[in-house]
Design an enzyme around this catalytic site. Structure first.
Site, PDB file in Angstrom:
ATOM      1  N   HIS A  40     -25.703 -67.554-113.288  1.00 14.13           N
ATOM      2  CA  HIS A  40     -26.042 -66.136-113.238  1.00 14.13           C
ATOM      3  C   HIS A  40     -26.977 -65.895-112.059  1.00 14.13           C
ATOM      4  O   HIS A  40     -27.865 -66.720-111.792  1.00 14.13           O
ATOM      5  CB  HIS A  40     -26.724 -65.687-114.535  1.00 14.13           C
ATOM      6  N   ARG A  50     -23.979 -53.194-105.662  1.00 14.66           N
ATOM      7  CA  ARG A  50     -24.253 -53.083-107.102  1.00 14.66           C
ATOM      8  C   ARG A  50     -25.714 -53.437-107.404  1.00 14.66           C
ATOM      9  O   ARG A  50     -26.126 -54.589-107.229  1.00 14.66           O
ATOM     10  CB  ARG A  50     -23.347 -54.070-107.852  1.00 14.66           C
ATOM     11  N   ARG A  75     -33.889 -59.868-119.281  1.00 13.08           N
ATOM     12  CA  ARG A  75     -33.361 -58.505-119.176  1.00 13.08           C
ATOM     13  C   ARG A  75     -33.114 -57.911-120.575  1.00 13.08           C
ATOM     14  O   ARG A  75     -33.771 -58.291-121.525  1.00 13.08           O
ATOM     15  CB  ARG A  75     -32.101 -58.535-118.311  1.00 13.08           C
ATOM     16  N   ALA A 108     -20.360 -59.860-117.442  1.00 11.82           N
ATOM     17  CA  ALA A 108     -20.539 -59.276-118.784  1.00 11.82           C
ATOM     18  C   ALA A 108     -19.761 -60.043-119.858  1.00 11.82           C
ATOM     19  O   ALA A 108     -20.159 -60.041-121.031  1.00 11.82           O
ATOM     20  CB  ALA A 108     -20.125 -57.808-118.776  1.00 11.82           C
ATOM     21  N   TYR A 122     -29.402 -57.710-108.255  1.00  7.36           N
ATOM     22  CA  TYR A 122     -28.465 -58.751-107.795  1.00  7.36           C
ATOM     23  C   TYR A 122     -28.621 -59.104-106.315  1.00  7.36           C
ATOM     24  O   TYR A 122     -27.925 -60.004-105.832  1.00  7.36           O
ATOM     25  CB  TYR A 122     -27.025 -58.307-108.088  1.00  7.36           C
ATOM     26  N   PRO A 155     -16.256 -59.706-114.042  1.00  8.04           N
ATOM     27  CA  PRO A 155     -16.223 -58.298-113.664  1.00  8.04           C
ATOM     28  C   PRO A 155     -17.467 -57.790-112.942  1.00  8.04           C
ATOM     29  O   PRO A 155     -18.586 -58.186-113.258  1.00  8.04           O
ATOM     30  CB  PRO A 155     -16.066 -57.565-115.006  1.00  8.04           C
ATOM     31  N   ASN A 156     -17.213 -56.950-111.978  1.00  8.97           N
ATOM     32  CA  ASN A 156     -18.224 -56.234-111.179  1.00  8.97           C
ATOM     33  C   ASN A 156     -18.881 -57.099-110.106  1.00  8.97           C
ATOM     34  O   ASN A 156     -19.636 -56.579-109.285  1.00  8.97           O
ATOM     35  CB  ASN A 156     -19.300 -55.582-112.074  1.00  8.97           C
ATOM     36  N   GLU A 199     -22.256 -72.884-115.851  1.00  9.38           N
ATOM     37  CA  GLU A 199     -22.382 -71.427-115.997  1.00  9.38           C
ATOM     38  C   GLU A 199     -23.486 -70.973-115.050  1.00  9.38           C
ATOM     39  O   GLU A 199     -24.574 -71.570-115.037  1.00  9.38           O
ATOM     40  CB  GLU A 199     -22.757 -71.108-117.457  1.00  9.38           C
ATOM     41  N   ASN A 208     -19.403 -67.665-113.101  1.00  7.98           N
ATOM     42  CA  ASN A 208     -20.272 -66.558-113.465  1.00  7.98           C
ATOM     43  C   ASN A 208     -19.417 -65.602-114.293  1.00  7.98           C
ATOM     44  O   ASN A 208     -18.639 -64.829-113.743  1.00  7.98           O
ATOM     45  CB  ASN A 208     -20.832 -65.847-112.232  1.00  7.98           C
TER      46      ASN A 208
HETATM   47  C1  DQA Z   1     -24.744 -61.696-114.508  1.00  8.29           C
HETATM   48  C2  DQA Z   1     -25.587 -61.264-115.706  1.00  8.29           C
HETATM   49  C3  DQA Z   1     -24.744 -60.510-116.724  1.00  8.29           C
HETATM   50  O1  DQA Z   1     -25.559 -60.075-117.802  1.00  8.29           O
HETATM   51  C4  DQA Z   1     -24.128 -59.282-116.088  1.00  8.29           C
HETATM   52  O2  DQA Z   1     -23.271 -58.637-117.002  1.00  8.29           O
HETATM   53  C5  DQA Z   1     -23.429 -59.575-114.806  1.00  8.29           C
HETATM   54  C6  DQA Z   1     -24.010 -60.527-113.870  1.00  8.29           C
HETATM   55  C7  DQA Z   1     -25.592 -62.352-113.395  1.00  8.29           C
HETATM   56  O3  DQA Z   1     -25.014 -62.995-112.523  1.00  8.29           O
HETATM   57  O4  DQA Z   1     -26.820 -62.189-113.374  1.00  8.29           O
HETATM   58  O5  DQA Z   1     -22.422 -58.944-114.473  1.00  8.29           O
HETATM   59  O6  DQA Z   1     -23.797 -62.670-114.950  1.00  8.29           O
END
Ligand code: DQA
Length: 145
Positions: A99, A17, A106, A76, A22, A9-10, A97, A73
């Site tokens: 990020h 964003r 963070r 959340a 990011y 998500p997002n 995985e 990725n």
């Molecule tokens: C994320 C880190 C997560 O904590 C966050 O909720 C994201 C992006 C990252 O790519 O840094 O949506 O996965």
């Protein structure tokens, strides 16, 4: 070799964003970069994004059934989705995985990943280059490298 690059998500909102966290690359830039990095590594890369946990779990099942390695990725979902973890635990061909940010640096709620325990490995904190490093980890090693 086929690889699925799956985003939670997002992440479709990359570029607009929280660019200070990011970066400025858009989701379309990420898709194009993954395709290019895949080509360079001899991988057939397909990139997808969803805000929907059910859809993401379904894509993990698809990767399990086709024995396709996954770069994920979980966004959340990383921090609380036991459904996604249980799906990832069934993967056969490997899971990296990724990020973009470094969640450990963070907020406290980002310090734990329910996915890491069933991943082959985790790459975090290198911006969208985290995906290039993840694809390199999956690519079969070339002779002499
Ligand atoms: C994320 C880190 C997560 O904590 C966050 O909720 C994201 C992006 C990252 O790519 O840094 O949506 O996965």
């Amino acid at each position: 070799m086929r690889v699925l690059v799956l985003n939670g998500p997002n992440l479709g909102r990359l570029g607009s964003r929280e660019p200070e966290v990011y970066g400025s690359a858009s989701y379309d830039d990420l898709v194009a970069s993954c395709a290019r990095w895949g080509r360079d590594l001899g991988l057939d890369v397909e990139v997808r994004q969803t805000d929907d946990e059910t859809e993401l779990v379904g894509w993990i099942h698809e990767a399990t059934d086709s024995e396709t390695p996954v770069v994920l990725n979980p966004a959340a979902f990383t921090h609380y989705s036991y459904a996604l973890r249980d799906a990832c635990a069934q993967l056969i061909a490997g899971l990296v995985e990724v990020h973009i940010s470094n969640p450990e640096a963070r907020e406290t709620f980002r310090h734990s990943s329910v996915i890491s325990g069933v991943a082959t490995g985790t790459i975090a904190g290198f911006g969208i280059d985290s995906y290039r490093l993840a694809l390199a980890a999956i690519a079969p090693h070339q002779p002499g490298t």
